[in-house]
Design a protein around this motif. Structure first.
Motif, short mmCIF file in Angstrom:
data_model
loop_
_atom_site.label_atom_id
_atom_site.label_comp_id
_atom_site.label_asym_id
_atom_site.label_seq_id
_atom_site.Cartn_x
_atom_site.Cartn_y
_atom_site.Cartn_z
N PRO A 177 0.83 -1.21 0.00
CA PRO A 177 0.00 0.00 0.00
C PRO A 177 0.87 1.26 0.00
CG PRO A 177 0.09 -0.92 2.22
CD PRO A 177 0.84 -1.88 1.32
N GLY A 178 0.25 2.38 -0.32
CA GLY A 178 0.93 3.67 -0.18
C GLY A 178 1.84 4.04 -1.33
N ARG A 179 1.95 3.17 -2.33
CA ARG A 179 2.83 3.43 -3.47
C ARG A 179 2.01 3.66 -4.73
NH1 ARG A 179 7.41 -0.27 -2.82
NH2 ARG A 179 7.93 -0.31 -0.60
N GLY A 180 2.71 4.09 -5.78
CA GLY A 180 2.05 4.23 -7.09
C GLY A 180 1.38 5.57 -7.25
N ILE A 181 0.70 5.74 -8.38
CA ILE A 181 0.08 7.03 -8.70
C ILE A 181 -1.02 7.36 -7.71
CG2 ILE A 181 0.56 6.88 -11.19
CD1 ILE A 181 -2.59 6.28 -11.39
N GLU A 182 -1.23 8.69 -7.54
CA GLU A 182 -2.34 9.15 -6.71
C GLU A 182 -3.62 9.09 -7.54
OE1 GLU A 182 -1.50 12.83 -4.56
OE2 GLU A 182 -3.63 13.32 -4.77
N LEU A 183 -4.69 8.62 -6.94
CA LEU A 183 -5.97 8.47 -7.66
C LEU A 183 -6.69 9.82 -7.71
CD1 LEU A 183 -7.19 5.08 -6.17
CD2 LEU A 183 -5.59 5.51 -8.05
N LYS A 184 -7.16 10.16 -8.91
CA LYS A 184 -7.81 11.47 -9.12
C LYS A 184 -9.18 11.27 -9.75
CE LYS A 184 -3.82 14.48 -9.67
NZ LYS A 184 -2.62 13.63 -9.66
N PRO A 185 -10.12 12.19 -9.51
CA PRO A 185 -11.42 12.10 -10.18
C PRO A 185 -11.23 12.05 -11.70
CG PRO A 185 -11.50 13.78 -8.47
CD PRO A 185 -10.04 13.34 -8.58
N GLY A 186 -11.96 11.15 -12.34
CA GLY A 186 -11.83 10.98 -13.79
C GLY A 186 -10.98 9.79 -14.17
N LEU A 187 -10.26 9.20 -13.19
CA LEU A 187 -9.52 7.97 -13.47
C LEU A 187 -10.52 6.81 -13.51
CD1 LEU A 187 -6.65 6.68 -13.74
CD2 LEU A 187 -6.78 6.20 -11.29
N VAL A 188 -10.46 6.02 -14.57
CA VAL A 188 -11.36 4.86 -14.70
C VAL A 188 -10.50 3.60 -14.84
CG1 VAL A 188 -13.28 3.80 -15.95
CG2 VAL A 188 -13.10 6.30 -15.83
N LEU A 189 -10.76 2.65 -13.95
CA LEU A 189 -9.96 1.42 -13.89
C LEU A 189 -10.85 0.20 -13.97
CD1 LEU A 189 -7.63 2.27 -10.83
CD2 LEU A 189 -7.11 2.59 -13.28
N ALA A 190 -10.35 -0.84 -14.64
CA ALA A 190 -10.96 -2.17 -14.56
C ALA A 190 -10.16 -2.95 -13.52
CB ALA A 190 -10.93 -2.86 -15.91
N ILE A 191 -10.81 -3.24 -12.40
CA ILE A 191 -10.18 -3.99 -11.31
C ILE A 191 -10.62 -5.44 -11.48
CG2 ILE A 191 -9.86 -4.13 -8.80
CD1 ILE A 191 -9.19 -1.42 -9.86
N GLU A 192 -9.67 -6.37 -11.55
CA GLU A 192 -10.07 -7.74 -11.88
C GLU A 192 -9.23 -8.81 -11.19
OE1 GLU A 192 -9.65 -8.98 -15.99
OE2 GLU A 192 -8.80 -7.06 -16.55
N PRO A 193 -9.49 -9.03 -9.89
CA PRO A 193 -8.76 -10.10 -9.21
C PRO A 193 -9.06 -11.49 -9.79
CG PRO A 193 -10.50 -9.22 -7.81
CD PRO A 193 -10.39 -8.31 -8.99
N MET A 194 -7.98 -12.23 -10.01
CA MET A 194 -8.06 -13.66 -10.34
C MET A 194 -7.47 -14.37 -9.14
SD MET A 194 -6.53 -12.68 -13.97
CE MET A 194 -6.43 -11.00 -13.35
N VAL A 195 -8.27 -15.19 -8.46
CA VAL A 195 -7.87 -15.75 -7.17
C VAL A 195 -7.90 -17.27 -7.27
CG1 VAL A 195 -8.45 -15.88 -4.72
CG2 VAL A 195 -8.70 -13.71 -5.95
N ASN A 196 -6.79 -17.89 -6.86
CA ASN A 196 -6.63 -19.35 -6.96
C ASN A 196 -6.76 -20.00 -5.58
OD1 ASN A 196 -5.99 -18.76 -9.60
ND2 ASN A 196 -3.83 -19.32 -9.45
#
Ligand code: MF3
Ligand code: CO
Length: 253
Positions: A186-205
């Motif tokens: 956590p706490g790393r990577g780009i900061e999330l801003k309004p207008g960002l659209v992501l497809a979140i897709e966990p594949m769990v085994n």
């Protein structure tokens, strides 16, 4: 390059994603022992075209179908088949369309008839991990917060998250920057801003996270042959928090 969407573009993306959501809901309702995934693929393509949308996976880097159908140890990108689903199988369905220039993308996993408690628990934890990731999608949070939240829920439940495939930005292209891993600090990577659209897709085994690709060049399966589940939503970051574009309004609304 990360493309932030305007409010009007987010409404267009909502319309594309609502087509995807309706198709997946209709496909889920059809799933029972004896049903052929090749028929679900045809239904999905028909419904999308009736809605004026174009299925986006067919032809994408040569993928031959509209609806990815991944059964049991198949993780993602499985091919629809003409042999019938069996009681106790779990089926992941991943679908995408383009409508008015914008992409929708969502996936769900459903049990075929009665499934084992182990299979149900895997599906439930995978969906919960997706929800936990989405919950992080607020202005000021970082991309790593999304990834870490998904991983924590899945691993706390005793499962592993696939490394080899990730979520993604989405818009006029199916896959835009940034990549969205389902693991990491956590706490790393780009900061999330309004207008960002992501497809979140966990594949769990249910076993290890390793996958291999079958000789068809597409079907990803668990290396240890154990079960895998996949859930995906297209989600916009807004001033008020996450907006799940691929979620159907509750009936009665
Ligand atoms: N949801 C998947 C993805 O984002 C589905 C793509 S299937 C493909 O990659 F056939 F289009 F590759
Ligand atoms: Co996707």
């Amino acid at each position: 390059m990360i493309v932030l969407k305007t409010p009007a573009e987010i409404e267009a993306m909502a319309r594309a994603n609502q087509v995807v959501a309706r198709v997946l809901a209709a496909a889920r309702a059809e799933v029972k022992p004896g049903v052929r995934t090749i028929d679900l693929d045809a239904m999905a393509e028909d419904m999308a075209r009736q809605a004026g949308a174009k299925p986006s996976f067919k032809g994408y880097h040569g993928y031959p179908y509209s609806l990815c159908c991944s059964v049991n140890s198949e993780v993602v990108h499985g091919f629809p088949r003409s042999d019938p689903l069996k009681e106790g199988d779990i089926l992941s369905m991943d679908f995408g369309v383009v409508l008015d220039g914008f992409n929708g993308d969502s996936a769900t996993t459903v049990g075929v008839g009665r499934v084992s408690p182990e299979a149900q628990a895997l599906m439930d934890a995978t969906e919960s991990s997706l929800r936990a990731g989405i919950e992080q999608m607020r202005p000021g949070m970082r991309l790593g917060d999304v990834s870490a939240a998904v991983q924590k829920v899945a691993e706390t439940a005793g499962y592993s998250v696939v490394r080899q495939f990730v979520g993604h930005g989405i818009g006029r292209a199916l896959h835009e920057d940034p990549q969205v891993p389902n693991f990491g600090p956590p706490g790393r990577g780009i900061e999330l801003k309004p207008g960002l659209v992501l497809a979140i897709e966990p594949m769990v085994n249910s076993g290890g996270y390793e996958v291999k690709i079958l000789a068809d060049g597409w079907t990803a399966v668990t290396a240890d042959g154990k079960l895998s589940a996949h859930f995906e939503h297209t989600v916009a970051v807004t001033e008020n928090g996450p907006r799940i574009l691929s979620l159907l309004p509750k009936s009665g609304d």
